[in-house]
Write an enzyme that holds these catalytic residues in place. Sequence first.
Site, PDB file in Angstrom:
ATOM      1  N   GLU A 209      -6.054 -11.707  -3.946  1.00 39.45           N
ATOM      2  CA  GLU A 209      -7.710 -11.716  -3.700  1.00 39.45           C
ATOM      3  C   GLU A 209      -8.127 -12.705  -2.911  1.00 39.45           C
ATOM      4  OE1 GLU A 209      -9.764  -8.863  -3.677  1.00 39.45           O
ATOM      5  OE2 GLU A 209     -10.829 -10.521  -2.759  1.00 39.45           O
ATOM      6  N   ILE A 210      -8.485 -12.365  -1.707  1.00 38.45           N
ATOM      7  CA  ILE A 210      -9.079 -13.660  -0.702  1.00 38.45           C
ATOM      8  C   ILE A 210     -10.325 -14.073  -1.159  1.00 38.45           C
ATOM      9  CG2 ILE A 210     -10.381 -12.058   0.868  1.00 38.45           C
ATOM     10  CD1 ILE A 210      -8.758 -13.732   2.985  1.00 38.45           C
TER      11      ILE A 210
ATOM     12  N   ASN B  40      -4.632 -15.282   1.073  1.00 37.23           N
ATOM     13  CA  ASN B  40      -4.864 -14.681   2.263  1.00 37.23           C
ATOM     14  C   ASN B  40      -3.576 -13.932   2.499  1.00 37.23           C
ATOM     15  OD1 ASN B  40      -4.932 -13.184   4.693  1.00 37.23           O
ATOM     16  ND2 ASN B  40      -5.867 -14.890   5.766  1.00 37.23           N
ATOM     17  N   ALA B  41      -3.405 -12.597   1.987  1.00 42.89           N
ATOM     18  CA  ALA B  41      -2.115 -11.754   1.796  1.00 42.89           C
ATOM     19  C   ALA B  41      -1.583 -11.461   3.367  1.00 42.89           C
ATOM     20  CB  ALA B  41      -2.251 -10.516   1.066  1.00 42.89           C
TER      21      ALA B  41
ATOM     22  N   ASP C 114     -10.051  -2.713   3.282  1.00 45.03           N
ATOM     23  CA  ASP C 114     -11.052  -2.890   3.941  1.00 45.03           C
ATOM     24  C   ASP C 114     -10.775  -1.995   5.298  1.00 45.03           C
ATOM     25  OD1 ASP C 114     -12.617  -4.632   2.307  1.00 45.03           O
ATOM     26  OD2 ASP C 114     -11.518  -6.335   3.068  1.00 45.03           O
TER      27      ASP C 114
ATOM     28  N   THR D 250      -8.429   1.741  -9.980  1.00 47.97           N
ATOM     29  CA  THR D 250      -9.138   0.474  -9.338  1.00 47.97           C
ATOM     30  C   THR D 250     -10.731   0.760  -9.466  1.00 47.97           C
ATOM     31  OG1 THR D 250      -9.223   1.385  -7.311  1.00 47.97           O
ATOM     32  CG2 THR D 250      -6.953   0.668  -7.856  1.00 47.97           C
ATOM     33  N   GLU D 251     -11.455  -0.221  -9.447  1.00 48.03           N
ATOM     34  CA  GLU D 251     -13.022  -0.213  -9.277  1.00 48.03           C
ATOM     35  C   GLU D 251     -13.465   0.573  -7.931  1.00 48.03           C
ATOM     36  OE1 GLU D 251     -11.109  -2.733 -10.337  1.00 48.03           O
ATOM     37  OE2 GLU D 251     -12.067  -2.765 -12.258  1.00 48.03           O
TER      38      GLU D 251
HETATM   39  N1  SAM Z   1      -7.863  -2.727  -4.441  1.00 47.20           N
HETATM   40  C1  SAM Z   1      -9.279  -2.737  -5.050  1.00 47.20           C
HETATM   41  C2  SAM Z   1      -9.783  -1.534  -5.435  1.00 47.20           C
HETATM   42  O1  SAM Z   1      -9.093  -0.506  -5.073  1.00 47.20           O
HETATM   43  O2  SAM Z   1     -10.753  -1.695  -6.161  1.00 47.20           O
HETATM   44  C3  SAM Z   1     -10.249  -3.473  -3.983  1.00 47.20           C
HETATM   45  C4  SAM Z   1     -10.654  -2.750  -2.777  1.00 47.20           C
HETATM   46  S1  SAM Z   1     -11.851  -3.775  -1.697  1.00 47.20           S
HETATM   47  C5  SAM Z   1     -12.397  -2.564  -0.701  1.00 47.20           C
HETATM   48  C6  SAM Z   1     -10.659  -4.830  -0.688  1.00 47.20           C
HETATM   49  C7  SAM Z   1     -10.181  -5.822  -1.209  1.00 47.20           C
HETATM   50  O3  SAM Z   1      -9.348  -6.778  -0.483  1.00 47.20           O
HETATM   51  C8  SAM Z   1     -11.518  -6.782  -1.293  1.00 47.20           C
HETATM   52  O4  SAM Z   1     -11.857  -7.568  -2.535  1.00 47.20           O
HETATM   53  C9  SAM Z   1     -11.243  -8.006  -0.310  1.00 47.20           C
HETATM   54  O5  SAM Z   1     -11.725  -9.547  -0.643  1.00 47.20           O
HETATM   55  C10 SAM Z   1      -9.739  -8.038  -0.328  1.00 47.20           C
HETATM   56  N2  SAM Z   1      -9.109  -8.787   0.806  1.00 47.20           N
HETATM   57  C11 SAM Z   1      -9.346  -8.374   2.321  1.00 47.20           C
HETATM   58  N3  SAM Z   1      -8.643  -8.974   2.806  1.00 47.20           N
HETATM   59  C12 SAM Z   1      -7.487  -9.726   2.245  1.00 47.20           C
HETATM   60  C13 SAM Z   1      -6.510 -10.620   2.455  1.00 47.20           C
HETATM   61  N4  SAM Z   1      -6.069 -10.761   3.745  1.00 47.20           N
HETATM   62  N5  SAM Z   1      -5.738 -11.284   1.317  1.00 47.20           N
HETATM   63  C14 SAM Z   1      -6.246 -11.031   0.085  1.00 47.20           C
HETATM   64  N6  SAM Z   1      -7.159  -9.934  -0.085  1.00 47.20           N
HETATM   65  C15 SAM Z   1      -7.932  -9.484   0.803  1.00 47.20           C
END
Ligand code: SAM
Length: 222
Positions: free
Chosen positions: A64-65, A98-99, A121, A196-197
């Site tokens: 998670e970023i 940062n994945a 996202d 997931t949330e």
């Molecule tokens: N997977 C979770 C769910 O279904 O509830 C979260 C979905 S949320 C819309 C997208 C998540 O990806 C956010 O918490 C965001 O901070 C994270 N995120 C976005 N880009 C990322 C990256 N490059 N590396 C790690 N996490 C990232």
Amino acid sequence: SDHDLIYPLKPSEMDWSPFYPKYFSSDSKESTKKVEIIDVGCGYGGLLVALAPLFPDQLILGMEIRTKVEDYVKKRIDALRAQNKNDLYQNISVMRMNAMKFLPNFFEPGQLSKMFFLFPDPHFKRKKHKNRIISPNLLSEYAYLLKVGGILYTATDVKELHEWMVEKCDAHPLFERIPDEELSNDPCIRCILNETEEGKKVARNKGDKYFAVYRRIEDPDE
Ligand code: SAM
């Protein structure tokens, strides 16, 4: 920014003991266990918590970023571990990272058996498509990290993003879609849609959910 992120130069230099203290002693990086399952962009950690009892022998990592979100998940896991004196929840952990940049610093080629990309996202604007977490280049990296037979899961409530992810994965030579009807026995499907949330939020709003699941296949050129 990513500048304050700490990451190992190579996977063998990674110290996993703070993440999985039950499985890695602090004076040694050696363990028979390796992270095999990752949840990329894990958000608030609902999937990790759901997967923990399903795969008790495998190490599962959320990435998670956002610092605050990572912090929340860490506390959530600490609380679950404290409540469960058996080893339940010792196999899940979370890392701020940062994945899109550093995955190969953490994992050896073929180390992973499952990767989850759930409700990523959407980055709607065409100019932002390069920020999408499923892209041709990143899929090559994911294929490199997944073992042959490993599985990549995607889910989203955004139809356009679903179609994009399917198009990119279908086009990739190292991935093959698993037909939905073959997935009826896979316990992960219920989790990716309902645990997931973000998945719960979509359900509350009575929105649609789409998923597509791919198998890492053998490289035809090898
Ligand atoms: N997977 C979770 C769910 O279904 O509830 C979260 C979905 S949320 C819309 C997208 C998540 O990806 C956010 O918490 C965001 O901070 C994270 N995120 C976005 N880009 C990322 C990256 N490059 N590396 C790690 N996490 C990232």
